[in-house]
Design an enzyme around this catalytic site. Sequence first.
Site, PDB file in Angstrom:
ATOM      1  N   HIS A  81       0.817  -1.227   0.000  1.00 20.88           N
ATOM      2  CA  HIS A  81       0.000   0.000   0.000  1.00 20.88           C
ATOM      3  C   HIS A  81       0.845   1.270   0.000  1.00 20.88           C
ATOM      4  O   HIS A  81       0.333   2.353  -0.264  1.00 20.88           O
ATOM      5  CB  HIS A  81      -0.932   0.008   1.214  1.00 20.88           C
ATOM      6  CG  HIS A  81      -2.036  -0.997   1.124  1.00 20.88           C
ATOM      7  ND1 HIS A  81      -3.326  -0.665   0.828  1.00 20.88           N
ATOM      8  CD2 HIS A  81      -2.025  -2.349   1.259  1.00 20.88           C
ATOM      9  CE1 HIS A  81      -4.078  -1.759   0.799  1.00 20.88           C
ATOM     10  NE2 HIS A  81      -3.298  -2.802   1.058  1.00 20.88           N
ATOM     11  N   ASP A 124       3.549   9.451  -0.709  1.00 19.52           N
ATOM     12  CA  ASP A 124       2.363   8.704  -0.310  1.00 19.52           C
ATOM     13  C   ASP A 124       2.143   7.584  -1.307  1.00 19.52           C
ATOM     14  O   ASP A 124       2.336   7.789  -2.508  1.00 19.52           O
ATOM     15  CB  ASP A 124       1.139   9.641  -0.306  1.00 19.52           C
ATOM     16  CG  ASP A 124       0.213   9.378   0.867  1.00 19.52           C
ATOM     17  OD1 ASP A 124       0.104   8.216   1.283  1.00 19.52           O
ATOM     18  OD2 ASP A 124      -0.395  10.346   1.358  1.00 19.52           O
TER      19      ASP A 124
HETATM   20  C1  GDG Z   1      -2.172   4.009   3.375  1.00 12.27           C
HETATM   21  C2  GDG Z   1      -1.128   4.660   2.443  1.00 12.27           C
HETATM   22  C3  GDG Z   1      -2.795   4.568   0.581  1.00 12.27           C
HETATM   23  C4  GDG Z   1      -8.313  10.476   7.895  1.00 12.27           C
HETATM   24  N1  GDG Z   1      -8.646  11.225   8.962  1.00 12.27           N
HETATM   25  C5  GDG Z   1      -9.895  10.861   9.311  1.00 12.27           C
HETATM   26  C6  GDG Z   1     -10.322   9.858   8.444  1.00 12.27           C
HETATM   27  N2  GDG Z   1      -9.336   9.644   7.575  1.00 12.27           N
HETATM   28  C7  GDG Z   1      -9.412   8.697   6.454  1.00 12.27           C
HETATM   29  C8  GDG Z   1      -9.357   9.400   5.114  1.00 12.27           C
HETATM   30  C9  GDG Z   1      -8.915   8.275   4.206  1.00 12.27           C
HETATM   31  C10 GDG Z   1      -8.019   7.439   5.130  1.00 12.27           C
HETATM   32  O1  GDG Z   1      -8.327   7.820   6.464  1.00 12.27           O
HETATM   33  C11 GDG Z   1      -6.552   7.759   4.901  1.00 12.27           C
HETATM   34  O2  GDG Z   1      -6.136   7.178   3.705  1.00 12.27           O
HETATM   35  P1  GDG Z   1      -4.859   7.709   2.915  1.00 12.27           P
HETATM   36  O3  GDG Z   1      -4.803   6.964   1.642  1.00 12.27           O
HETATM   37  O4  GDG Z   1      -4.989   9.172   2.732  1.00 12.27           O
HETATM   38  O5  GDG Z   1      -3.592   7.460   3.846  1.00 12.27           O
HETATM   39  P2  GDG Z   1      -2.983   6.289   4.829  1.00 12.27           P
HETATM   40  O6  GDG Z   1      -3.778   6.148   6.049  1.00 12.27           O
HETATM   41  O7  GDG Z   1      -1.574   6.667   5.040  1.00 12.27           O
HETATM   42  O8  GDG Z   1      -3.097   4.923   3.970  1.00 12.27           O
HETATM   43  C12 GDG Z   1      -1.837   5.462   1.368  1.00 12.27           C
HETATM   44  C13 GDG Z   1      -3.702   3.794   1.525  1.00 12.27           C
HETATM   45  O9  GDG Z   1      -2.960   3.108   2.541  1.00 12.27           O
HETATM   46  C14 GDG Z   1      -4.547   2.767   0.770  1.00 12.27           C
HETATM   47  O10 GDG Z   1      -3.754   1.877   0.031  1.00 12.27           O
HETATM   48  O11 GDG Z   1      -3.590   5.387  -0.261  1.00 12.27           O
HETATM   49  O12 GDG Z   1      -0.894   6.042   0.485  1.00 12.27           O
HETATM   50  O13 GDG Z   1      -0.229   5.474   3.188  1.00 12.27           O
HETATM   51  O14 GDG Z   1      -9.981   7.468   3.823  1.00 12.27           O
HETATM   52  O15 GDG Z   1     -10.621   9.950   4.807  1.00 12.27           O
HETATM   53  N3  GDG Z   1     -11.526   9.282   8.502  1.00 12.27           N
HETATM   54  C15 GDG Z   1     -12.357   9.712   9.494  1.00 12.27           C
HETATM   55  N4  GDG Z   1     -12.006  10.674  10.394  1.00 12.27           N
HETATM   56  C16 GDG Z   1     -10.803  11.286  10.331  1.00 12.27           C
HETATM   57  O16 GDG Z   1     -10.509  12.170  11.153  1.00 12.27           O
HETATM   58  N5  GDG Z   1     -13.577   9.177   9.607  1.00 12.27           N
END
Ligand code: GDG
Length: 448
Positions: free
Chosen positions: A159, A353
Amino acid sequence: MARLVIVSNRVPAVRERAQPAGGLAVALRDAVQGQECLWFGWSGQQVPDDEGEDRRVSVDKVDNVTYATVDLTQSEYNGFYEGYSNGILWPLCHYRAGLMNYTRQDRHIYHAVNTMFARKLAPLLKSDDLIWVHDYHLFPLGLALRELGVKCRIGFFLHIPFPPWSLMRALPGAEKLMKSLRAYDVMGVQTEDDARNVNEGFSVVGVPARARVFPIGIDPESFQQQASAGLNNPEVQKLEKSLRGLPLIIGVDRMDYSKGLPERFRAYEVFLRKYPEYRGKVIYLQITPVSRGSVPEYKVLREELDGVVGHLNGTYGDFDWVPIRYLTHPVPRELLAPFFRLARAALVTPLRDGMNLVAKEYVAAQDEKDPGALILSRFAGAAPEMEDALLVNPHDADEVADALHKALSMSLSERQVRWKRLKPDVWRVTAGSWARSFITSLAEVRSA
Ligand code: GDG
């Protein structure tokens, strides 16, 4: 039809099983409808070290998915999860070798936990299962399973980014780790860059395998619905009222140094200096739930952010306006989508990322009548698919500040044109289609 076996460090908690709230759980529910599925991983529980010997796998079935979980001992949690996975592999894979806290002991524990997982999982397997292993916590799991005689097809999806070999080789034992990936029939990554880097590593250690690109997506339809439906939520209206008609800038990131938050806040300061007409005339909401709070680098980051935000609010704030509304606790998902909808601009500026789902969620939440503008780091895995965003180098504070100015002064028609070009990709590559295409590729491989 073959059974699908998912292995990930964390398995959805009991309360999330009947109604998965997001991420992998939703993608998989979509992809394996009606198909038998076993999901194996850590229970999320830590037990005292002396209880490790006789720990059992606990099993629980909801609809077509069987959840099988094991506890970690306190030392395993420290060495495998916090130490090696999050203190060594995470920074290295995000191109931050200088942040690695390498110890040999953590490396041993990491491998021992992977072996323990393999031993607990192997007896649950059937000969024609398709096994799908997720993420950097479990790089060596495939080999550990092969060593126990498992002949099923096994795929791996990373990921997060994979760095070039010149960086990866800073990890003691990198060659061995790289060679262990030979155990997988399919090696999946997020982007072409990651695939190129994995393949470079393979060629250095003489493994003939090739990585393949499977960019991950979201469930755009339901996110968009949540965004519209949420506008009637009293909490959302409370936010809207508090804006007093001013444009909203939003940022949503786990508190992680890969997300480029200190850099983003400094860019915002440059913005307030360069374009002082925006002082008091824009609201910036930054939602940054604390994550991995007991890993030392994350504590340092939290203190740094507290300092930078305090500096900004103290210096540029006034008795009736703060430059940043900064939250370090999570916001419920049903509020997040409408918050995105209300925002005129989103700042998504990670230094690195794997993909970054927030960028896709922001696009999905917009409405054709008045869409907001996305400012996106060139170093997010999402960037190659989102060229109609305002792409920036997050290290260049002036560039980010100018992009923010451009986003806030952009005409409605330009926002609409950009959004219409961004939308198709967010709808084409969804969480469900991502999972289905990985599973299909794995199913097409001849059994090892
Ligand atoms: C890893 C990889 C890759 C965030 N704050 C809150 C909240 N979130 C949710 C977001 C989004 C998720 O969490 C974060 O996803 P990301 O993709 O931005 O980042 P990582 O957590 O680092 O994920 C990344 C992913 O895996 C999938 O393969 O894209 O690059 O690092 O959905 O909306 N959700 C809620 N409250 C918050 O305060 N409910």
